[in-house]
Design a protein around this motif. Structure first.
Motif, PDB file in Angstrom:
ATOM      1  N   ALA A 105       7.472 -51.110  99.567  1.00  0.00           N
ATOM      2  CA  ALA A 105       7.721 -52.544  99.483  1.00  0.00           C
ATOM      3  C   ALA A 105       6.762 -53.323 100.376  1.00  0.00           C
ATOM      4  CB  ALA A 105       9.169 -52.826  99.881  1.00  0.00           C
ATOM      5  N   LEU A 106       6.532 -52.842 101.589  1.00  0.00           N
ATOM      6  CA  LEU A 106       5.592 -53.509 102.488  1.00  0.00           C
ATOM      7  C   LEU A 106       4.201 -53.560 101.891  1.00  0.00           C
ATOM      8  CD1 LEU A 106       6.608 -52.013 105.958  1.00  0.00           C
ATOM      9  CD2 LEU A 106       6.714 -54.418 105.312  1.00  0.00           C
ATOM     10  N   GLU A 107       3.821 -52.466 101.237  1.00  0.00           N
ATOM     11  CA  GLU A 107       2.459 -52.359 100.734  1.00  0.00           C
ATOM     12  C   GLU A 107       2.164 -53.373  99.639  1.00  0.00           C
ATOM     13  OE1 GLU A 107      -0.622 -48.915  99.245  1.00  0.00           O
ATOM     14  OE2 GLU A 107       1.461 -48.413  99.626  1.00  0.00           O
ATOM     15  N   TYR A 108       3.116 -53.618  98.765  1.00  0.00           N
ATOM     16  CA  TYR A 108       2.860 -54.506  97.631  1.00  0.00           C
ATOM     17  C   TYR A 108       3.392 -55.920  97.841  1.00  0.00           C
ATOM     18  CZ  TYR A 108       1.090 -50.309  95.680  1.00  0.00           C
ATOM     19  OH  TYR A 108       0.348 -49.172  95.504  1.00  0.00           O
ATOM     20  N   GLU A 109       3.883 -56.189  99.021  1.00  0.00           N
ATOM     21  CA  GLU A 109       4.162 -57.530  99.508  1.00  0.00           C
ATOM     22  C   GLU A 109       4.969 -58.409  98.556  1.00  0.00           C
ATOM     23  OE1 GLU A 109       0.234 -58.974 100.446  1.00  0.00           O
ATOM     24  OE2 GLU A 109       0.304 -58.095 102.432  1.00  0.00           O
ATOM     25  N   PRO A 110       6.211 -58.035  98.274  1.00  0.00           N
ATOM     26  CA  PRO A 110       7.070 -58.999  97.568  1.00  0.00           C
ATOM     27  C   PRO A 110       7.306 -60.207  98.470  1.00  0.00           C
ATOM     28  CG  PRO A 110       8.367 -57.153  98.383  1.00  0.00           C
ATOM     29  CD  PRO A 110       6.937 -56.801  98.635  1.00  0.00           C
ATOM     30  N   ASP A 111       7.798 -61.278  97.896  1.00  0.00           N
ATOM     31  CA  ASP A 111       8.000 -62.492  98.693  1.00  0.00           C
ATOM     32  C   ASP A 111       9.219 -62.393  99.604  1.00  0.00           C
ATOM     33  OD1 ASP A 111       5.896 -64.474  97.641  1.00  0.00           O
ATOM     34  OD2 ASP A 111       6.763 -63.638  95.815  1.00  0.00           O
ATOM     35  N   GLY A 112      10.069 -61.429  99.320  1.00  0.00           N
ATOM     36  CA  GLY A 112      11.240 -61.276 100.180  1.00  0.00           C
ATOM     37  C   GLY A 112      12.112 -60.118  99.735  1.00  0.00           C
ATOM     38  N   TYR A 113      13.123 -59.812 100.540  1.00  0.00           N
ATOM     39  CA  TYR A 113      14.060 -58.719 100.259  1.00  0.00           C
ATOM     40  C   TYR A 113      15.478 -59.233 100.462  1.00  0.00           C
ATOM     41  CZ  TYR A 113       9.789 -56.518 101.985  1.00  0.00           C
ATOM     42  OH  TYR A 113       8.490 -56.195 102.209  1.00  0.00           O
ATOM     43  N   ILE A 114      16.372 -58.710  99.669  1.00  0.00           N
ATOM     44  CA  ILE A 114      17.796 -58.970  99.880  1.00  0.00           C
ATOM     45  C   ILE A 114      18.500 -57.619  99.804  1.00  0.00           C
ATOM     46  CG2 ILE A 114      19.879 -60.073  99.015  1.00  0.00           C
ATOM     47  CD1 ILE A 114      18.163 -62.304  97.906  1.00  0.00           C
ATOM     48  N   ALA A 115      19.220 -57.275 100.866  1.00  0.00           N
ATOM     49  CA  ALA A 115      19.894 -55.975 100.920  1.00  0.00           C
ATOM     50  C   ALA A 115      21.255 -56.054 100.245  1.00  0.00           C
ATOM     51  CB  ALA A 115      20.050 -55.534 102.370  1.00  0.00           C
ATOM     52  N   LYS A 116      21.587 -54.998  99.531  1.00  0.00           N
ATOM     53  CA  LYS A 116      22.922 -54.894  98.940  1.00  0.00           C
ATOM     54  C   LYS A 116      23.905 -54.439 100.015  1.00  0.00           C
ATOM     55  CE  LYS A 116      21.373 -53.696  94.245  1.00  0.00           C
ATOM     56  NZ  LYS A 116      21.422 -52.677  93.175  1.00  0.00           N
ATOM     57  N   PRO A 117      25.174 -54.784  99.952  1.00  0.00           N
ATOM     58  CA  PRO A 117      25.800 -55.639  98.933  1.00  0.00           C
ATOM     59  C   PRO A 117      25.434 -57.110  99.132  1.00  0.00           C
ATOM     60  CG  PRO A 117      27.401 -55.043 100.609  1.00  0.00           C
ATOM     61  CD  PRO A 117      26.155 -54.279 100.936  1.00  0.00           C
TER      62      PRO A 117
END
Length: 551
Positions: A105-117
């Motif tokens: 995930a760090l490598e391809y740089e999404p704009d953000g993360y949201i952890a489940k739940p």
């Protein structure tokens, strides 16, 4: 932008989630926030189609998507294709916290993360923050989406001046744009400016790319080595370091760099392909097999499916086909043929790729006990070799591997002798050449042992202790080995230990080899040399033990 003024009712959203309950839950929460324009897909393949033909303001993608592509692979493919607008906010939703996921995930740089739940409050807080940050770069991204690079560069300058807090991120975007446009001197100026203010990792990486692109491979290597040692999350630095090392002819070192990188981020398709290619160049069949297989699995139904990698995978399977158990051979035969059939579906194959595919197909058929069909495939492959087809030494080594299987001994040995003369003193090609012969001679221990001893003696004469140790130690593992071979292996080990680098594994193997000769009679003609080597070995290793104790 005030948080309460985000116009979610105007935002077009795509949800990529394989679990129906989670899709429903996300839709309900987003609807509660005012989102009305929503579409959902249940797997990565459908997501690629949707993203390729539609524009979305926000994409929510689960990391784990069951079978097929995962969220990381979707993001990687869309960024590489350029089909997803820069203005789209790509958000990874995940319950996984593995190293593999985090690094990918760090490598391809999404704009953000949201952890489940995911709860409504968490979703609202995280999404508001991501959209507000995305809005900062809205003008830049609009120019990028219109392919107006000069406009985007000017927008970067304006952002840096008007909002100094975002100056460094603006320069980072500007540097990437200039690199993509091959405006290397301008990119150098950007990275020089940033590094003069603060030594940030992305600027070091950018400068390393500039140095590489301008042919300054040693300078690139120095920058990138420092970055790979200190910033684990910049796995991309390993890719460029491997390129810089390869450009200097340091093929083995380049392979080692990528081996470490795939441990950090194993789902990076093109890195696995690059590792398989380097392992092929180095004649490292085991690493080539692992990397090409991983790449083949990852690229199933992918735009990154690569004909050369599929050929390498089929080539790597020959070891199992030839020397594996019956069940393993059956599976390997099927996998090799599937890989080669996938190559044939590519419409723009070169003549060289067609030749290599045909040669490996012939070997696969032969090793699958279909000799008549194999000879037809082999003859068809040779018919492709017109006078205008230029074969590199590596290509000729692939041809030699096929000739050893498909032609009589006199013809194949004559070709081998001619090729050996052409290779000359190139260490990499020589290692690969003898590796091809060694593999072919596995069923004939006598000839194989003689070949290994011959090559080991040549390397020992050249004081290439590492190469000599590798060859001689392999020979000592054969049932028909002799004292000459064992003593020569110890000579190489002592010389290699003296020169360094030190390896704990090689230390153990050498000690074990001395142990195998502990019962040698003092009347044996090899005994004086053995005792001399044992004394040298004891002194060298004891000195290291003493230094480590006092240190």
């Amino acid at each position: 932008m005030a948080l309460e003024l985000i116009p979610y009712h105007k935002k077009r959203v795509l949800i990529i989630e394989d679990m129906a309950e989670m899709r429903t839950s996300l839709k309900s929460m987003l609807n509660n926030m005012g989102v009305n324009l929503m579409e959902t897909v249940g797997n990565g393949e459908e997501a690629i189609i949707k993203l390729s033909y539609n524009n979305y303001d926000i994409v929510f993608s689960d990391y784990e998507l069951g079978r097929g592509k995962d969220g990381q692979q979707v993001l990687e493919e869309m960024k590489a294709s350029g089909k997803m607008p820069a203005s789209t906010a790509y958000i990874m939703v995940t319950a996984a916290q593995t190293v593999e996921m985090v690094m990918g995930a760090l490598e391809y740089e999404p704009d953000g993360y949201i952890a489940k739940p995911v709860t409504l409050d968490i979703l609202r807080t995280r999404l508001n923050r991501i959209i507000r940050t995305k809005e900062v770069y809205r003008e830049i991204n609009q120019f990028i989406d219109r392919k107006d690079i000069d406009g985007a560069l000017e927008a970067c300058n304006r952002l840096a001046v008007e909002r100094p807090k975002f100056a460094l991120p603006a320069y980072r975007i500007k540097g990437k744009l200039l690199l993509n446009e091959e405006r290397y001197e301008e990119a150098r100026d950007i990275y020089d400016t940033v590094l003069g203010i603060k030594r940030v990792a992305w600027a070091v990486l950018g400068m390393g790319k500039v140095e590489f692109q301008q042919g300054n491979y040693e300078a690139a290597q120095k920058l990138l080595e420092g970055l790979t040692r200190t910033k684990a999350k910049y796995v991309e630095a390993s890719d460029w370091l491997a390129k810089a090392l390869e450009a200097q002819g340091k093929y083995k070192a380049a392979q080692q760099v990528l081996e470490q990188a795939v441990e950090q981020s194993p789902k990076a398709i093109r890195r696995q392909q690059a590792l398989a290619r380097l392992a092929d160049l180095n004649g490292d069949a085991d690493v080539m097999f692992k990397a090409s297989k991983k790449a083949s699995i990852l690229t199933k139904n992918s735009a990154f499916r690569d004909a050369d990698n599929q050929i390498r995978y089929a080539k790597a399977l020959q070891k199992v086909l030839k020397y594996g158990g019956m069940r393993e051979q059956k599976i390997a035969s099927k996998e090799a043929m599937v890989a080669l059939e996938s190559v044939k579906t590519v419409t723009d194959l070169t003549s060289l790729q067609l030749l290599k595919c045909g040669l490996v197909e012939a070997q696969t058929l032969f090793n699958s006990n279909r000799e008549d069909v194999a000879r037809i495939a082999y003859s068809g492959s040779l018919a492709m070799m017109g006078d205008d087809l230029q074969l590199s030494p590596d290509d000729k080594l692939d041809l030699l591997a096929a000739k050893l299987v498909m032609e009589d001994e006199a013809s194949s040995q004559a070709y081998a002798a001619t090729l050996l003369n052409e290779i000359g003193n190139d260490p990499r090609l020589l290692k690969k050449y003898y590796g091809v012969l060694d593999f072919h001679l596995i069923p004939d221990p006598q000839k194989r042992h003689a070949l290994l001893k011959q090559r080991g003696a040549e390397l020992l004469q050249l004081k290439d202790y590492e190469g000599a140790w590798e060859i001689y130690y392999k020979a000592t593992r054969l049932p028909i080995t002799d004292s000459d071979c064992q003593i020569a292996a110890l000579q190489a080990a002592v010389g290699l230990y003296r020169e360094g680098p030190r390896s704990s594994e090689r230390l153990q193997l050498t000690n074990a080899l001395f142990g195998e000769l502990q019962d040698m009679s003092n009347n044996d003609p090899h005994y004086p040399e053995l005792e001399k080597l044992r004394l040298q070995w004891t002194r060298q290793t004891q000195e290291d033990d003493d230094q480590s104790t006092t240190g």
